[in-house]
Design a protein around this motif. Structure first.
Motif, PDB file in Angstrom:
ATOM      1  N   GLN A   1      68.629  31.479  31.124  1.00  0.00           N
ATOM      2  CA  GLN A   1      69.433  31.846  32.291  1.00  0.00           C
ATOM      3  C   GLN A   1      68.896  31.192  33.558  1.00  0.00           C
ATOM      4  O   GLN A   1      69.669  30.711  34.401  1.00  0.00           O
ATOM      5  CB  GLN A   1      69.479  33.363  32.454  1.00  0.00           C
ATOM      6  N   MET A   2      67.576  31.151  33.698  1.00  0.00           N
ATOM      7  CA  MET A   2      66.965  30.466  34.844  1.00  0.00           C
ATOM      8  C   MET A   2      67.312  28.983  34.834  1.00  0.00           C
ATOM      9  O   MET A   2      67.599  28.392  35.886  1.00  0.00           O
ATOM     10  CB  MET A   2      65.453  30.666  34.825  1.00  0.00           C
ATOM     11  N   GLN A   3      67.320  28.390  33.651  1.00  0.00           N
ATOM     12  CA  GLN A   3      67.665  26.969  33.519  1.00  0.00           C
ATOM     13  C   GLN A   3      69.124  26.736  33.923  1.00  0.00           C
ATOM     14  O   GLN A   3      69.436  25.778  34.645  1.00  0.00           O
ATOM     15  CB  GLN A   3      67.435  26.533  32.068  1.00  0.00           C
ATOM     16  N   ILE A   4      69.999  27.617  33.485  1.00  0.00           N
ATOM     17  CA  ILE A   4      71.425  27.507  33.825  1.00  0.00           C
ATOM     18  C   ILE A   4      71.633  27.666  35.328  1.00  0.00           C
ATOM     19  O   ILE A   4      72.334  26.874  35.966  1.00  0.00           O
ATOM     20  CB  ILE A   4      72.233  28.570  33.053  1.00  0.00           C
TER      21      ILE A   4
ATOM     22  N   LEU B   1      74.849  30.896  27.784  1.00  0.00           N
ATOM     23  CA  LEU B   1      73.725  31.309  26.957  1.00  0.00           C
ATOM     24  C   LEU B   1      74.053  31.141  25.478  1.00  0.00           C
ATOM     25  O   LEU B   1      73.245  30.636  24.696  1.00  0.00           O
ATOM     26  CB  LEU B   1      73.349  32.765  27.250  1.00  0.00           C
ATOM     27  N   LEU B   2      75.262  31.562  25.096  1.00  0.00           N
ATOM     28  CA  LEU B   2      75.693  31.375  23.713  1.00  0.00           C
ATOM     29  C   LEU B   2      75.711  29.894  23.354  1.00  0.00           C
ATOM     30  O   LEU B   2      75.302  29.494  22.256  1.00  0.00           O
ATOM     31  CB  LEU B   2      77.077  31.982  23.497  1.00  0.00           C
TER      32      LEU B   2
ATOM     33  N   GLY C   1      73.377  25.642  20.371  1.00  0.00           N
ATOM     34  CA  GLY C   1      72.910  24.272  20.442  1.00  0.00           C
ATOM     35  C   GLY C   1      71.469  24.149  19.985  1.00  0.00           C
ATOM     36  O   GLY C   1      71.108  23.218  19.233  1.00  0.00           O
ATOM     37  N   ASN C   2      70.628  25.099  20.398  1.00  0.00           N
ATOM     38  CA  ASN C   2      69.228  25.073  19.983  1.00  0.00           C
ATOM     39  C   ASN C   2      69.085  25.343  18.486  1.00  0.00           C
ATOM     40  O   ASN C   2      68.188  24.804  17.827  1.00  0.00           O
ATOM     41  CB  ASN C   2      68.419  26.097  20.779  1.00  0.00           C
ATOM     42  N   TYR C   3      69.971  26.183  17.950  1.00  0.00           N
ATOM     43  CA  TYR C   3      69.965  26.412  16.499  1.00  0.00           C
ATOM     44  C   TYR C   3      70.301  25.112  15.760  1.00  0.00           C
ATOM     45  O   TYR C   3      69.634  24.754  14.775  1.00  0.00           O
ATOM     46  CB  TYR C   3      70.967  27.507  16.143  1.00  0.00           C
TER      47      TYR C   3
ATOM     48  N   ILE D   1      81.169  24.996  30.667  1.00  0.00           N
ATOM     49  CA  ILE D   1      81.794  26.237  30.214  1.00  0.00           C
ATOM     50  C   ILE D   1      81.678  27.327  31.272  1.00  0.00           C
ATOM     51  O   ILE D   1      82.629  28.065  31.531  1.00  0.00           O
ATOM     52  CB  ILE D   1      81.156  26.676  28.877  1.00  0.00           C
ATOM     53  N   GLU D   2      80.526  27.423  31.924  1.00  0.00           N
ATOM     54  CA  GLU D   2      80.361  28.436  32.968  1.00  0.00           C
ATOM     55  C   GLU D   2      81.235  28.128  34.184  1.00  0.00           C
ATOM     56  O   GLU D   2      81.801  29.053  34.801  1.00  0.00           O
ATOM     57  CB  GLU D   2      78.894  28.528  33.388  1.00  0.00           C
TER      58      GLU D   2
END
Length: 366
Positions: free
Chosen positions: A17-20, A94-95, A100-102, A135-136
């Motif tokens: 969230q901080m990164q976003i 976040l989703l 993406g990380n998965y 997306i956000e």
């Protein structure tokens, strides 16, 4: 899930969230009236028109006019910051980053040469962040326009005045327009290189995102919302409406990262589309349930739906989602070549994170 794993996931979500938020602030901070004027190309005119053009230019660059134009432009930038940086939970980006990380963790388990893959992985991670930001921004645009007098005519959003109440209806319309177009602009402007296949996938993802944000998703859902007669609304009417308004962008958040990486088995990609769609429906149901008893929620369609029928449908859906996610994870692990435990551990951490987030979303109704 153990308490320690839940704590790890909460830390991961906070970091993401901080990164976003940092990325959103950086993008919005890059706009200024001076930059707008600087980036405009010089006007090329024939010699006989130069004198007339110079007269116009003098008027346009008059100090008072410039000052007024700068204030108007700054007001629009303020409205963008007001709408985007207003304390949203960032669930969709976040989703996007979690999925993406998965997929990146899956890729790590499949490659033979991690060193060779590392540079491309870094660029793919940057691209996933851009997708999450897009997306956000699309979500923020939809909220600004949804609150307008011609739509829901809302006064407050997240405990603050809505954009059109704070800045005026015209600025609200333009702010929404700016956010939507900015989403695709920043997703297209890359300051890193990708391989040819990744560029092709990016183009496909941009196309799919545009479809889900438009007539194949959010716009269609909003139109249905305007036309539904709440006092005669059936469950199928409600589901059709929220499938566009909400589920479409949740679907984008979950499915598009995997399409960008394109490393799920065909069966898993097919099942993930269903998971994403129904996850979006479930999310909106819970959101509407929380809002149902609030003052001024007479337009909430959920008030006119049979609660027992909806609860049964929702409980079945929650159980199906968990089983479906676990089946995807199991299938992908089964398809992996032999790899070291450290990479498998990283993959397991991302699986746990996604399952915990699903449970967190389910608990929003309690």
């Amino acid at each position: 899930m153990t308490e320690s794993k839940t704590t790890e996931v909460n830390t991961l979500l906070a970091d993401l969230q901080m990164q976003i938020d940092a990325e959103l602030k950086a993008i919005l901070a890059s706009f200024s009236f001076e930059a707008y004027l600087t980036n405009k190309p010089p006007v090329i005119m024939s010699s006989e028109k130069t004198a007339a053009f110079n007269m116009v230019q003098v008027k346009l660059t008059d100090a008072d006019r410039l000052a007024q134009s700068k204030l108007v432009y700054a007001k629009l930038i303020d409205a963008l910051n007001y709408s985007v940086l207003s304390g949203g939970k960032r669930i969709r980006p976040l989703l996007c980053l979690l999925w993406g990380n998965y997929c990146l963790a899956l890729a790590d388990c499949k490659v033979d040469d991690l060193g060779k893959f590392r540079a491309l992985r870094t660029n793919l991670a940057s691209l996933l962040l851009k997708l999450a930001i897009a997306i956000e921004l699309i979500h923020s645009y939809s909220l600004v326009h949804d609150d307008l007098p011609a739509m829901d005519n809302s006064t407050y959003r997240r405990g603050k005045l809505t954009v059109h109440k704070q800045y005026g209806e015209a600025v609200g319309i333009l702010a929404g327009d700016a956010l939507l177009t900015l989403a695709f602009q920043q997703l297209s402007e890359l300051d890193f290189t990708l391989d040819a296949i990744s560029y092709q996938r990016l183009f496909s993802v941009q196309t799919e995102l545009a479809k889900l944000a438009g007539m194949h998703g959010m716009v269609a859902g909003q139109m249905l919302d305007l036309t539904i007669q709440t006092n005669d609304c059936q469950l199928e009417d409600y589901l059709a409406c929220i499938s566009g308004k909400t589920a479409a962008l949740i679907e984008a958040s979950i499915c598009l990262p995997s399409k960008l990486l394109a490393n799920l088995t065909p069966k898993s990609q097919q099942d993930l589309s269903k998971v994403a769609y129904y996850w979006g429906l479930l999310f909106q149901m819970q959101d509407d349930r929380l809002d149902k008893n609030e003052v001024g929620q007479a337009k909430n369609i959920l008030q006119y739906i049979n609660e027992a029928e909806l609860a049964n449908w929702e409980n079945d859906l929650c159980a199906w989602l968990k089983v479906s996610l676990e089946a995807i994870f199991e299938r992908e692990r089964y398809a992996l070549p032999a790899c070291e435990n450290a990479r498998l551990t990283a993959l397991g951490q991302m699986e746990n994170a996604l399952l915990i987030v699903l449970r967190k979303l389910e608990r929003r109704k309690q």
